[in-house]
Design a protein around this motif. Sequence first.
Motif, PDB file in Angstrom:
ATOM      1  N   UNK A  20       0.843  -1.201   0.000  1.00 55.92           N
ATOM      2  CA  UNK A  20       0.000   0.000   0.000  1.00 55.92           C
ATOM      3  C   UNK A  20       0.877   1.250   0.000  1.00 55.92           C
ATOM      4  N   UNK A  21       1.886   1.259   0.860  1.00 56.49           N
ATOM      5  CA  UNK A  21       2.791   2.402   0.932  1.00 56.49           C
ATOM      6  C   UNK A  21       3.561   2.577  -0.367  1.00 56.49           C
ATOM      7  N   UNK A  22       4.054   1.476  -0.934  1.00 57.91           N
ATOM      8  CA  UNK A  22       4.829   1.551  -2.168  1.00 57.91           C
ATOM      9  C   UNK A  22       4.004   2.155  -3.302  1.00 57.91           C
ATOM     10  N   UNK A  23       2.741   1.781  -3.384  1.00 57.42           N
ATOM     11  CA  UNK A  23       1.866   2.365  -4.414  1.00 57.42           C
ATOM     12  C   UNK A  23       1.765   3.877  -4.246  1.00 57.42           C
ATOM     13  N   UNK A  24       1.607   4.320  -2.997  1.00 56.33           N
ATOM     14  CA  UNK A  24       1.539   5.758  -2.728  1.00 56.33           C
ATOM     15  C   UNK A  24       2.860   6.439  -3.080  1.00 56.33           C
ATOM     16  N   UNK A  25       3.973   5.809  -2.698  1.00 57.49           N
ATOM     17  CA  UNK A  25       5.285   6.389  -2.990  1.00 57.49           C
ATOM     18  C   UNK A  25       5.464   6.590  -4.495  1.00 57.49           C
ATOM     19  N   UNK A  26       5.117   5.583  -5.286  1.00 58.46           N
ATOM     20  CA  UNK A  26       5.284   5.679  -6.739  1.00 58.46           C
ATOM     21  C   UNK A  26       4.361   6.738  -7.327  1.00 58.46           C
ATOM     22  N   UNK A  27       3.115   6.753  -6.879  1.00 60.55           N
ATOM     23  CA  UNK A  27       2.169   7.757  -7.372  1.00 60.55           C
ATOM     24  C   UNK A  27       2.666   9.167  -7.060  1.00 60.55           C
ATOM     25  N   UNK A  28       3.154   9.353  -5.837  1.00 62.81           N
ATOM     26  CA  UNK A  28       3.639  10.674  -5.434  1.00 62.81           C
ATOM     27  C   UNK A  28       4.906  11.054  -6.203  1.00 62.81           C
TER      28      UNK A  28
END
Length: 128
Positions: A20-28
């Motif tokens: 979940x965090x990795x998805x947010x990191x990539x999107x950001x």
Amino acid sequence: VCVLRYKRHYFMASGIKASVAAEEFLEHANQEAKHADKLAERIVQLGGEPDFNPDNLTKNSHAQYVAGNSLKEMVLEDLVAERIAIDSYREIIQYIGDKDPTTRRIFEDILAQEEEHADDMSDLLQGL
């Protein structure tokens, strides 16, 4: 600097809640790159030259590049950086005022997205 920090966090995220965090990191990371592109384009429109020299980026950035070791540290570092960005963009918008409505709108759009990023990081931090 924010793009690079988010990219590192994307690749280094590990643990139960890492996906979940990795998805947010990539999107950001991708959104931060778009912010830089918008600002570079505006600088050129105004007759300037964007400065992508890595040495200057780290010297002139309001946010620091802090790697973070654990997922929680990474999210916390990103939250701190987002809050710094929010304060910086608010000051820039106030400084621009009515002098350059186009540039002000660009910064207002970026500010709105930075506020979303901070909310995302805050939510992630509470879930860790």
